[in-house]
Design an enzyme around this catalytic site. Sequence first.
Site, PDB file in Angstrom:
ATOM      1  N   HIS A 280       0.844  -1.206   0.000  1.00  0.00           N
ATOM      2  CA  HIS A 280       0.000   0.000   0.000  1.00  0.00           C
ATOM      3  C   HIS A 280       0.876   1.252   0.000  1.00  0.00           C
ATOM      4  CE1 HIS A 280      -3.314  -2.484   2.149  1.00  0.00           C
ATOM      5  NE2 HIS A 280      -3.300  -2.682   0.861  1.00  0.00           N
TER       6      HIS A 280
ATOM      7  N   GLU B  23       2.191 -13.196 -25.185  1.00  0.00           N
ATOM      8  CA  GLU B  23       3.207 -13.179 -24.120  1.00  0.00           C
ATOM      9  C   GLU B  23       3.739 -14.563 -23.797  1.00  0.00           C
ATOM     10  OE1 GLU B  23       1.517 -11.048 -20.836  1.00  0.00           O
ATOM     11  OE2 GLU B  23      -0.314 -12.219 -20.827  1.00  0.00           O
TER      12      GLU B  23
ATOM     13  N   ASP C 283       6.294 -10.515 -20.156  1.00  0.00           N
ATOM     14  CA  ASP C 283       6.209 -11.973 -20.017  1.00  0.00           C
ATOM     15  C   ASP C 283       6.838 -12.687 -21.199  1.00  0.00           C
ATOM     16  OD1 ASP C 283       5.047 -12.632 -17.526  1.00  0.00           O
ATOM     17  OD2 ASP C 283       3.192 -11.702 -18.216  1.00  0.00           O
TER      18      ASP C 283
ATOM     19  N   CYS D 185       2.147  -3.654 -25.425  1.00  0.00           N
ATOM     20  CA  CYS D 185       1.828  -3.000 -24.148  1.00  0.00           C
ATOM     21  C   CYS D 185       2.821  -3.369 -23.062  1.00  0.00           C
ATOM     22  CB  CYS D 185       0.407  -3.319 -23.714  1.00  0.00           C
ATOM     23  SG  CYS D 185       0.111  -5.081 -23.488  1.00  0.00           S
TER      24      CYS D 185
HETATM   25  C1  PEP Z   1       3.425  -8.058 -20.252  1.00  0.00           C
HETATM   26  O1  PEP Z   1       3.589  -9.209 -19.847  1.00  0.00           O
HETATM   27  O2  PEP Z   1       4.205  -7.495 -21.027  1.00  0.00           O
HETATM   28  C2  PEP Z   1       2.278  -7.265 -19.788  1.00  0.00           C
HETATM   29  C3  PEP Z   1       2.005  -6.089 -20.290  1.00  0.00           C
HETATM   30  O3  PEP Z   1       1.533  -7.787 -18.796  1.00  0.00           O
HETATM   31  P1  PEP Z   1       1.961  -7.763 -17.248  1.00  0.00           P
HETATM   32  O4  PEP Z   1       3.164  -6.909 -17.095  1.00  0.00           O
HETATM   33  O5  PEP Z   1       0.779  -7.248 -16.515  1.00  0.00           O
HETATM   34  O6  PEP Z   1       2.236  -9.219 -16.991  1.00  0.00           O
HETATM   35 MG    MG Z   2       1.997 -10.202 -18.869  1.00  0.00          MG
END
Ligand code: PEP
Ligand code: MG
Length: 600
Positions: free
Chosen positions: A212, A460, A484, A531
């Site tokens: 937190h 991923e 990932d 992303c």
């Molecule tokens: C990723 O794996 O790149 C991703 C955007 O998801 P997270 O970081 O939430 O696993």
């Molecule tokens: Mg991920």
Amino acid sequence: MSFTLQGMGVSRGIAIGPVYILHHQVEITEYRIEEKQLESEIERYRNALKQAREELREIRDQIPLIYPSRDIPSPNDTAIPTTAAEIASFIDPHMLMLDDAMLTQIPVEIIKDTRCNAEWALKQQQDRFTDLFEAMDNEYLKARKHDIQQVIDRVQRCLQKAAQPEEKYDNTPDIPEGSIVLAHDLTPADTALMPHQGIKAFITEHGGMNSHTAIIARSLGIPAIVGLRCARRYLRRGDTLVVDGLHGVVLGNPDVRSLRYFKNLQTEQKRKRSELSRLREAPAVTRDGKMITLYANIEFPTDMQAVKRTGADGIGLYRTEFLHMNRSPEEGQPDENEHYEAYVKVLRAVDGPVTIRTLDLGADKQVDGGIARSGGAVPANPALGLRAVRLCLRDLSLFKPQLRAILRASIVGPVRMMIPMVSSVHEMAQVHHLLCDVKRELEAENLAYDPEMPVGAMVEVPSMAICSDLFIPHVDFFSIGTNDLIQYTLAIDRVDDEVGYLYDPLHPAVLRLLNQVIVQSHQADKPVSMCGEMAGDPRYVRLLLGLGLRYFSVNPETLLEVKHIIRHSDLNKLRPLAKQVLNSQDSHQIEDLVAQMNVL
Ligand code: PEP
Ligand code: MG
């Protein structure tokens, strides 16, 4: 003498100032209470509880003054929840604990039964909790131990303050303005008051990336480093520190040259931020006229305040699993309506599409036992276990309410649904079947949804990247999750700092997979975005542009920097260099080529 310490940076930014060391842990001694003093000892304990409640109430009451509500106008005039509300939600559970029999009754019984002083009775109770929580399998409940400790520490401080009123204690607002606070640990309540007290940054010896306290530091923009073990052994009150919250580095008593370097860096960062803020309305268009779409990544609806400052084209990744985190067992897990309301808030705060990723729980994002786990034991390899879509397909009581909420939200604004950690086509087929069922249910209940809502998958897991052509018929879009994808391709646990040095976005295996996914998506006319953190890393933006990436989804903190790079890039020059990168056989050559791209 100068020295450097390394911890975990949880909130970026550079701060320079004198360290102020908080001694939260009070020395607790045991002494015997005479029969005739029992009542007054119990009274002393109850007064300390009262005092602790008062302190928390005061902090809670001050928050709206420190962070006044700022309603952000939206098409339907819905106010975004404020930082104040978010912070208060961390303080309330602590207030509730102070009213629980575990603190109001049991220590009193210990005082009576063993005739010990109040501090010692409270310590006995704390030790019991520690043993109890240590024995738990459940990571979420284990994390609650931390909250209870913080509350007990506060009561102990109140007991000691009453005994030695002339002493100054940690939670008084007497920390000199401009200090960098160093503490064994900090409560969310302490952190919430920091900007008000003029505290520049903090360092703790314990704590995690998603405690937190860390969450609040990020939302308040206070540079912070946690997990800096034994820091109090090395630092002395008044030492001048440089805190680099991005890299988790503390520089102690810097020499004149280092100090000048960091001061310049700080000034430079400020200047850059204000310069970049002018790009808010500017299009993300390359020098040769190619329009790039720049989405933002978010974790909470409240992040939309930061997104609005960037002028993002939409949300490319909404990590909805955070709705399930940091909740008390009494609150339980969010239901369909809570999901729906969160999505609507985000949709109303942005003009473009909102990509809602379905729950990516499991691995390093374990939550309460309300979620089915095989046998309840913590798996040996959680990142390879029942995570994300695997967990959702196993536990429909978790997944279905979310699917219903996403579909219902799809008529409020443009929603795209995104499935994480898909490794086989079969999983996508299962998701589509389930969606058909849910749509039928909604129709039977006369609840509207957008039948055209796009459904995509995150790339991923290497199996999907290698066979992206097989997945194309089952998805409306792809989004590459490099965090990932790199972890699984290179067999490196992304949360294990021992192997962090092997985590390499420029590894030829990673680059070949990225290229293949981008090329195959373009051939099939399916939008592909990225992303993962690689998309927002200024070092790789030009390489990704050269590889053909046209949709980026990045942290709001870096979005304008990425836009700046895009606006100064020329795709015609980047494409041939990207091709050379793909044909390179060694990583030094790749690094040189990427460096060349970045100075074009
Ligand atoms: C990723 O794996 O790149 C991703 C955007 O998801 P997270 O970081 O939430 O696993
Ligand atoms: Mg991920």
